[in-house]
Design an enzyme around this catalytic site. Structure first.
Site, mmCIF file in Angstrom:
data_model
loop_
_atom_site.group_PDB
_atom_site.id
_atom_site.type_symbol
_atom_site.label_atom_id
_atom_site.label_comp_id
_atom_site.label_asym_id
_atom_site.label_seq_id
_atom_site.Cartn_x
_atom_site.Cartn_y
_atom_site.Cartn_z
ATOM 1 N N TYR A 100 43.396 24.072 32.979
ATOM 2 C CA TYR A 100 42.834 25.580 33.222
ATOM 3 C C TYR A 100 42.007 25.442 34.670
ATOM 4 O O TYR A 100 42.327 24.801 35.491
ATOM 5 C CB TYR A 100 41.835 25.708 31.879
ATOM 6 C CG TYR A 100 41.210 27.124 31.788
ATOM 7 C CD1 TYR A 100 42.319 28.145 31.836
ATOM 8 C CD2 TYR A 100 39.896 27.331 31.717
ATOM 9 C CE1 TYR A 100 41.726 29.667 31.619
ATOM 10 C CE2 TYR A 100 39.433 28.668 31.767
ATOM 11 C CZ TYR A 100 40.205 29.693 31.468
ATOM 12 O OH TYR A 100 39.882 30.939 31.324
ATOM 13 N N ARG A 153 47.839 39.345 39.801
ATOM 14 C CA ARG A 153 46.325 39.081 40.326
ATOM 15 C C ARG A 153 46.268 37.827 39.398
ATOM 16 O O ARG A 153 45.237 37.940 38.422
ATOM 17 C CB ARG A 153 45.571 40.201 39.924
ATOM 18 C CG ARG A 153 44.364 40.147 40.803
ATOM 19 C CD ARG A 153 42.855 39.990 39.711
ATOM 20 N NE ARG A 153 43.027 38.838 38.993
ATOM 21 C CZ ARG A 153 42.039 38.147 38.063
ATOM 22 N NH1 ARG A 153 41.262 39.090 37.690
ATOM 23 N NH2 ARG A 153 42.190 37.293 37.586
ATOM 24 N N LYS A 171 45.922 29.732 29.302
ATOM 25 C CA LYS A 171 44.872 30.415 28.040
ATOM 26 C C LYS A 171 45.238 30.084 26.600
ATOM 27 O O LYS A 171 44.628 29.775 25.915
ATOM 28 C CB LYS A 171 45.342 31.705 28.392
ATOM 29 C CG LYS A 171 44.603 32.443 29.897
ATOM 30 C CD LYS A 171 43.263 32.784 29.660
ATOM 31 C CE LYS A 171 42.766 32.760 31.136
ATOM 32 N NZ LYS A 171 41.458 33.353 31.298
ATOM 33 N N GLU A 242 46.703 39.351 30.642
ATOM 34 C CA GLU A 242 46.071 38.561 31.373
ATOM 35 C C GLU A 242 46.196 38.588 32.648
ATOM 36 O O GLU A 242 47.654 38.840 33.190
ATOM 37 C CB GLU A 242 46.212 36.992 30.992
ATOM 38 C CG GLU A 242 45.473 36.141 31.563
ATOM 39 C CD GLU A 242 43.867 36.034 31.169
ATOM 40 O OE1 GLU A 242 43.705 36.280 30.127
ATOM 41 O OE2 GLU A 242 43.098 36.123 32.091
ATOM 42 N N ASP A 243 45.635 38.778 33.927
ATOM 43 C CA ASP A 243 45.698 38.600 35.081
ATOM 44 C C ASP A 243 46.795 39.779 35.806
ATOM 45 O O ASP A 243 47.536 39.461 36.803
ATOM 46 C CB ASP A 243 46.041 37.099 35.808
ATOM 47 C CG ASP A 243 44.908 36.252 35.432
ATOM 48 O OD1 ASP A 243 43.687 36.878 35.233
ATOM 49 O OD2 ASP A 243 45.015 35.187 36.102
ATOM 50 N N ASP A 265 41.786 40.486 28.927
ATOM 51 C CA ASP A 265 40.697 39.320 29.100
ATOM 52 C C ASP A 265 39.938 39.490 30.285
ATOM 53 O O ASP A 265 38.654 39.216 30.303
ATOM 54 C CB ASP A 265 41.474 38.108 29.161
ATOM 55 C CG ASP A 265 40.682 36.983 28.922
ATOM 56 O OD1 ASP A 265 39.602 36.814 28.282
ATOM 57 O OD2 ASP A 265 40.994 35.889 30.036
ATOM 58 N N ASP A 266 40.678 39.823 31.326
ATOM 59 C CA ASP A 266 39.834 40.063 32.739
ATOM 60 C C ASP A 266 38.878 40.998 32.718
ATOM 61 O O ASP A 266 37.686 40.981 33.414
ATOM 62 C CB ASP A 266 40.734 40.002 33.594
ATOM 63 C CG ASP A 266 41.652 38.863 33.833
ATOM 64 O OD1 ASP A 266 41.404 38.014 33.899
ATOM 65 O OD2 ASP A 266 43.036 39.243 33.524
ATOM 66 N N ASN A 416 37.233 33.005 40.838
ATOM 67 C CA ASN A 416 37.853 31.812 40.439
ATOM 68 C C ASN A 416 38.983 31.556 41.213
ATOM 69 O O ASN A 416 39.429 32.964 41.772
ATOM 70 C CB ASN A 416 38.582 31.866 39.104
ATOM 71 C CG ASN A 416 37.541 31.689 37.999
ATOM 72 O OD1 ASN A 416 36.883 30.910 37.996
ATOM 73 N ND2 ASN A 416 37.299 32.539 37.111
HETATM 74 O O1 LIG Z 1 40.840 32.025 33.815
HETATM 75 C C1 LIG Z 1 39.564 32.168 34.316
HETATM 76 O O2 LIG Z 1 38.946 31.181 34.408
HETATM 77 C C2 LIG Z 1 38.985 33.581 34.433
HETATM 78 C C3 LIG Z 1 40.001 34.441 34.269
HETATM 79 O O3 LIG Z 1 40.502 34.991 33.384
HETATM 80 C C4 LIG Z 1 40.330 35.077 35.821
HETATM 81 O O4 LIG Z 1 39.691 34.649 36.638
HETATM 82 O O5 LIG Z 1 41.257 35.832 35.955
HETATM 83 MG MG LIG Z 2 42.178 35.944 33.872
#
Ligand SMILES: O=C([O-])CC(=O)C(=O)O
Ligand SMILES: [Mg+2]
Length: 563
Positions: A100, A153, A171, A242-243, A265-266, A416
């Site tokens: 991860y 992203r 994830k 996600e992202d 999630d973000d 991150n």
């Molecule tokens: O994945 C991770 O560490 C946290 C997150 O969702 C991101 O930064 O998009």
């Molecule tokens: Mg994310």
């Protein structure tokens, strides 16, 4: 061997060895080898999973760098998922940063270079008329959790095209490793809508659809085709966005949050873990969140998502919404967000500061943009949160100024992966003489300062989403509500070592994450019932359901299914 009921399976011979969910490699028993035509396909000795873990860990230790370790672990996952999760479980703290963040970021950037094997589903724009067929080709029949990304992203790394597949895979590995969701129920999906990353478009090795991103109506219609196909195939699935980039993340969440069981999630996961961390830090200081003044650097969907959750938490503590909003300052690329700025998107508008409230501030240049430093000099925040994806923006001057107004500031550079962090924990602790409380998004080693070793809390969504998923499954929830995310944050804060014992870290150790996830799952399931989006079952039944759903990486006995 697990004392569970045997599993009736239809695969045999090489096909069984090539099915990662069922493969046990050298752990197939003599009888199974005979019954499933495996005799001679494996070396003679039968091994336990513990013996297999020893060999795998030895091989892992031969890798030269983190990317090689990532590739190695992914190859075990594609060969034998039970062994993969047992290995990760036995070395959780060491391996999470490999499967991860931060290593997964590099794996996404180098996806087409390091590609070995297929995993997950790619729904590519040119295949838009066949999405039902694509979902039916997924080898998993009973999918309960999907993580989907359009990869615009990826972490703080921007548009990674299909390379972003590393994120849904990572994830979902955490859903299993931290939240006990069986890998048989998880499916990573990438929506390949092209890429605007010129390096990828010009890379002859790039494996995605070589086309610029589709946008506007075309994009939203394509996503809708996908969502409707998912609803037909797995009507009760939990869908984690996600992202996605900020400009699509919020509209998609608004559009689908009341149509399907989903969350982003973000926006929401990051907000819940951040608020959980803040609540824990405040409790540890004997203060209330509503006493704090918060400054953000970065007013994208993550920053604004956290800010809104902070406002909600302050209101729950008794502040009016208006007063709560006056305590939260959003600084973006152009400076402090104020109500004088025109053309702000709605989600930033709501968090803008009224000019009349800051008219007495000392700033350079009348009517000019107000910088982060000026915001800190004037607002005197007690909490500083970085979600800017820009390395180094928490400068020594910024941090020292903050410290001059607040003896024990809470500073959270959340961007991150590690390369994007606003300031490292070592920098922050050096500049504040070890007095700041620090929580980061990526993992960092403890910092030695003034003869003390200070552990750094990793304020990462991985504390939240596995427990939320487990709770949704346990309660068979139909929706993910804001209040479910809020109780996840509260429960995380209640598990904080410093809250429980008066000393130690702000967030629980990764080695306790499974127990934390179960507690979050229980609270989320209860809240889902209160919100009227889940089955009315008793607390005892929820607990049983959590335990029953909690998959363990152990081999089961196989019997032949009659055809
Ligand atoms: O994945 C991770 O560490 C946290 C997150 O969702 C991101 O930064 O998009
Ligand atoms: Mg994310």
């Amino acid at each position: 061997m697990a004392n569970k009921r045997p599993l009736y399976i239809q695969y045999s011979g090489p096909g069984l060895l090539e099915t990662p969910l069922l493969n046990k490699s050298s752990a197939f028993t003599r009888e199974e080898r005979r019954d499933f035509n495996l005799t001679g396909l494996l070396p003679y000795t039968m091994e336990t999973i513990e013996e297999q873990v020893v060999r795998a860990y030895d091989q892992y230790n031969l890798c030269n760098n983190d990317l090689e370790r990532h590739i190695y672990l992914r190859s075990i996952q594609d060969d034998n998922e039970t062994l993969f999760f047992r290995l990760v479980q036995d070395h959780l703290e060491e391996m999470l940063p490999i499967i991860y963040t931060p290593t997964v970021g590099q794996a996404c950037q180098e996806f087409s270079k390091i590609y070995r094997n297929h995993r997950g589903i790619f729904v590519s724009y040119p295949d838009k008329d066949n999405i039902d067929d694509i979902l039916h080709s997924a080898t998993k029949k009973n999918v309960k959790i999907i993580v989907v990304s359009d990869c615009e992203r990826i972490l703080g790394l921007g548009d990674q095209g299909v390379g972003g597949m590393g994120i849904p895979i990572g994830k979902l590995s955490l859903y299993t490793a931290c939240g006990g969701i069986s890998p048989a129920y998880t499916l990573p999906i990438v929506l390949d809508v092209g890429t605007n990353n010129p390096d990828l478009l010009n890379d002859p090795m790039y494996m995605g659809w070589r086309h610029e991103r589709i946008s506007g109506d075309e994009y939203y219609e394509f996503v809708d085709l996908f969502i409707q196909a998912v609803k037909r195939r797995w009507p009760r699935v939990l869908l984690q966005f996600e992202d996605f980039a900020q400009h699509t993340a919020l509209p998609l969440l608004e559009k689908y949050k009341d149509q399907v069981c989903c969350f982003n999630d973000d926006i929401q996961g990051t907000a819940a873990v951040a608020v959980g961390t803040l609540l824990a830090a405040c409790k540890a200081k004997g203060e209330k969140l509503s006493d704090q003044v918060v400054t953000f650097l970065g007013a994208g969907s993550a920053g604004c998502g956290i800010a809104e959750q902070i406002v909600r938490a302050m209101v729950l503590e008794g502040l009016t919404e208006e007063l709560a909003r006056q305590r939260v300052f959003m600084v973006d690329r152009w400076g402090l967000i104020t109500d004088e700025m025109t053309e702000l998107p709605n989600f930033q508008q709501r968090l803008s500061q009224k000019r009349e409230h800051i008219k007495d501030w000392q700033v350079v240049g009348e009517g000019k943009d107000i910088s982060l430093l000026e915001t800190i000099q004037n607002a005197k925040p007690t909490i500083l949160i970085g979600v800017s994806a820009q390395r180094g923006l928490f400068t020594e001057e910024v941090i020292k100024t903050m410290h001059s107004h607040c003896a024990k500031p809470l500073i959270m550079p959340l961007s991150n992966p590690t390369s994007k962090v606003e300031a490292t924990p070592k920098e922050i602790l050096t500049w504040t003489n070890g007095e700041a409380l620090v929580a980061t998004g990526s993992p960092f080693s403890p910092v030695h300062i003034n003869d003390k070793e200070i552990a750094i809390a990793q304020c990462n969504n991985s504390y939240i989403f596995p427990g939320v998923g487990l709770g949704v499954l346990a309660a068979r929830a139909k929706r993910v509500t804001e209040t479910m995310m809020m109780v996840a944050a509260d429960t995380l804060a209640a598990c904080s070592p410093i809250v429980l014992t008066g000393e130690g870290a702000i967030l629980p150790a990764m080695s306790d994450i499974q127990e934390v996830s179960k507690k979050i799952a229980f609270a989320v399931a209860k809240q889902a019932q209160k919100d009227g989006v889940a089955l009315e079952i008793t607390d005892e039944q929820i607990k049983q359901s959590i335990e029953m759903n909690f998959w363990k990486p152990e081999y089961r006995n196989y019997r032949r299914a009659s055809l």
